[in-house]
Design an enzyme around this catalytic site. Structure first.
Site, mmCIF file in Angstrom:
data_model
loop_
_atom_site.group_PDB
_atom_site.id
_atom_site.type_symbol
_atom_site.label_atom_id
_atom_site.label_comp_id
_atom_site.label_asym_id
_atom_site.label_seq_id
_atom_site.Cartn_x
_atom_site.Cartn_y
_atom_site.Cartn_z
ATOM 1 C CE LYS A 161 -3.630 -2.320 2.769
ATOM 2 N NZ LYS A 161 -4.481 -2.180 3.985
ATOM 3 C CE1 TYR A 178 -9.113 -2.924 1.063
ATOM 4 C CE2 TYR A 178 -8.483 -0.819 0.093
ATOM 5 C CZ TYR A 178 -8.145 -1.972 0.796
ATOM 6 O OH TYR A 178 -6.857 -2.166 1.224
ATOM 7 C CG PHE A 210 -12.974 1.294 8.082
ATOM 8 C CD1 PHE A 210 -12.513 0.701 6.910
ATOM 9 C CD2 PHE A 210 -13.631 0.482 9.008
ATOM 10 C CE1 PHE A 210 -12.710 -0.646 6.650
ATOM 11 C CE2 PHE A 210 -13.831 -0.878 8.752
ATOM 12 C CZ PHE A 210 -13.367 -1.443 7.569
ATOM 13 N NE ARG A 228 -6.193 -12.690 4.744
ATOM 14 C CZ ARG A 228 -6.929 -11.612 4.993
ATOM 15 N NH1 ARG A 228 -6.824 -10.543 4.207
ATOM 16 N NH2 ARG A 228 -7.754 -11.574 6.007
ATOM 17 C CB THR A 276 -6.959 -6.585 10.034
ATOM 18 O OG1 THR A 276 -7.478 -7.662 9.251
ATOM 19 C CG2 THR A 276 -7.298 -5.272 9.360
ATOM 20 N NE ARG A 314 -1.991 -6.085 7.295
ATOM 21 C CZ ARG A 314 -3.149 -6.578 6.859
ATOM 22 N NH1 ARG A 314 -3.751 -7.564 7.505
ATOM 23 N NH2 ARG A 314 -3.705 -6.080 5.766
ATOM 24 C CG ASN A 354 -3.213 -2.846 7.436
ATOM 25 O OD1 ASN A 354 -3.133 -2.391 6.299
ATOM 26 N ND2 ASN A 354 -4.259 -3.535 7.859
ATOM 27 C CG HIS A 358 -5.296 -6.166 -0.205
ATOM 28 N ND1 HIS A 358 -6.482 -6.233 0.497
ATOM 29 C CD2 HIS A 358 -5.455 -6.982 -1.286
ATOM 30 C CE1 HIS A 358 -7.322 -7.044 -0.146
ATOM 31 N NE2 HIS A 358 -6.724 -7.510 -1.235
ATOM 32 C CD GLU A 378 -9.122 -8.775 -3.363
ATOM 33 O OE1 GLU A 378 -7.938 -9.162 -3.230
ATOM 34 O OE2 GLU A 378 -9.905 -8.641 -2.406
HETATM 35 P P1 DAT Z 1 -7.466 -7.159 5.742
HETATM 36 O O1 DAT Z 1 -6.685 -6.054 5.057
HETATM 37 O O2 DAT Z 1 -6.658 -7.808 6.822
HETATM 38 O O3 DAT Z 1 -8.067 -8.149 4.769
HETATM 39 P P2 DAT Z 1 -10.143 -6.074 6.055
HETATM 40 O O4 DAT Z 1 -10.481 -6.670 4.719
HETATM 41 O O5 DAT Z 1 -11.063 -6.392 7.183
HETATM 42 O O6 DAT Z 1 -8.667 -6.468 6.514
HETATM 43 O O7 DAT Z 1 -10.081 -4.500 5.922
HETATM 44 C C1 DAT Z 1 -9.483 -3.901 4.791
HETATM 45 C C2 DAT Z 1 -8.651 -2.733 5.263
HETATM 46 O O8 DAT Z 1 -9.510 -1.746 5.841
HETATM 47 C C3 DAT Z 1 -7.639 -3.079 6.371
HETATM 48 O O9 DAT Z 1 -6.428 -3.584 5.866
HETATM 49 C C4 DAT Z 1 -7.473 -1.756 7.034
HETATM 50 C C5 DAT Z 1 -8.852 -1.113 6.938
HETATM 51 N N1 DAT Z 1 -9.639 -1.372 8.156
HETATM 52 C C6 DAT Z 1 -10.225 -2.532 8.509
HETATM 53 N N2 DAT Z 1 -10.855 -2.426 9.687
HETATM 54 C C7 DAT Z 1 -10.659 -1.141 10.079
HETATM 55 C C8 DAT Z 1 -11.054 -0.378 11.216
HETATM 56 N N3 DAT Z 1 -11.779 -0.918 12.202
HETATM 57 N N4 DAT Z 1 -10.654 0.917 11.283
HETATM 58 C C9 DAT Z 1 -9.914 1.477 10.306
HETATM 59 N N5 DAT Z 1 -9.518 0.826 9.207
HETATM 60 C C10 DAT Z 1 -9.878 -0.461 9.096
HETATM 61 MG MG MG Z 2 -9.622 -7.965 3.410
#
Ligand code: DAT
Ligand code: MG
Length: 151
Positions: free
Chosen positions: A11, A51, A59, A87, A93, A104, A114, A117, A128
């Site tokens: 990212k 996304y 968020f 992963r 996350t 991470r 973080n 992705h 994706e």
């Molecule tokens: P991951 O990236 O581990 O697959 P995710 O798909 O649940 O996680 O979320 C996508 C991204 O969104 C994640 O990398 C960071 C952001 N994100 C997720 N939960 C969040 C939260 N509670 N507050 C802020 N950003 C968040």
């Molecule tokens: Mg995800």
């Protein structure tokens, strides 16, 4: 053997912090191979598509503005069970709950920055990868891979 291709994104925070090499090195050390790679600054439309599952989360706006704010590095990564394996390398996350040794936990501090992705399922990977790469941009590394892995 279950050789899979998954989408990884270094990212904008990873690019601006100069951590792309470190992240790719970790993938390579695991034995995963890169089947496609590009530096790109994402449009809002592509970011929202990528996304889409989070579109109703509070968020979402911040996530889209962050991911479009500066260039990222997109990678198609090939390997045995590469979707779950990547992963695992990336970690949970939230960097605070990610296991030490993961990208991470070792390199990031907050959920909003973080670094990486990784697709979370076969269906996500397929969907994706198409957002970032066209069919002609993949160079399959299966032949190389098969020399290094064995069930
Ligand atoms: P991951 O990236 O581990 O697959 P995710 O798909 O649940 O996680 O979320 C996508 C991204 O969104 C994640 O990398 C960071 C952001 N994100 C997720 N939960 C969040 C939260 N509670 N507050 C802020 N950003 C968040
Ligand atoms: Mg995800």
């Amino acid at each position: 053997m279950a050789i899979e291709t998954t989408l990884l994104l270094c990212k904008p925070d990873a690019v601006s912090r100069g951590l792309v090499g470190e992240i790719i090195a970790r993938l390579e050390r695991r034995g995963y191979l890169i089947a496609a790679m590009k530096l790109v600054q994402l449009s809002g439309d592509k970011a929202r598509e990528h996304y889409a599952e989070h579109k109703d989360r509070p968020f979402f706006g911040d996530l889209v503005s962050f991911i479009t704010s500066a260039p990222l590095v997109a990678l198609a990564v090939e390997g045995e069970n590469a979707i779950d394996g990547c992963r695992q390398l990336i970690g949970a996350t939230n960097p605070l709950t990610a296991a030490p040794g993961t990208i991470r936990a070792d390199l990031a501090q907050t959920i909003g920055r973080n670094l990486v992705h990784g697709s979370d399922s076969k269906a996500s990977a397929e969907r994706e990868l198409k957002i970032f790469f066209t069919e002609g941009e993949f160079v399959s590394r299966k032949h190389d891979l098969e020399r290094w892995i064995k069930e």
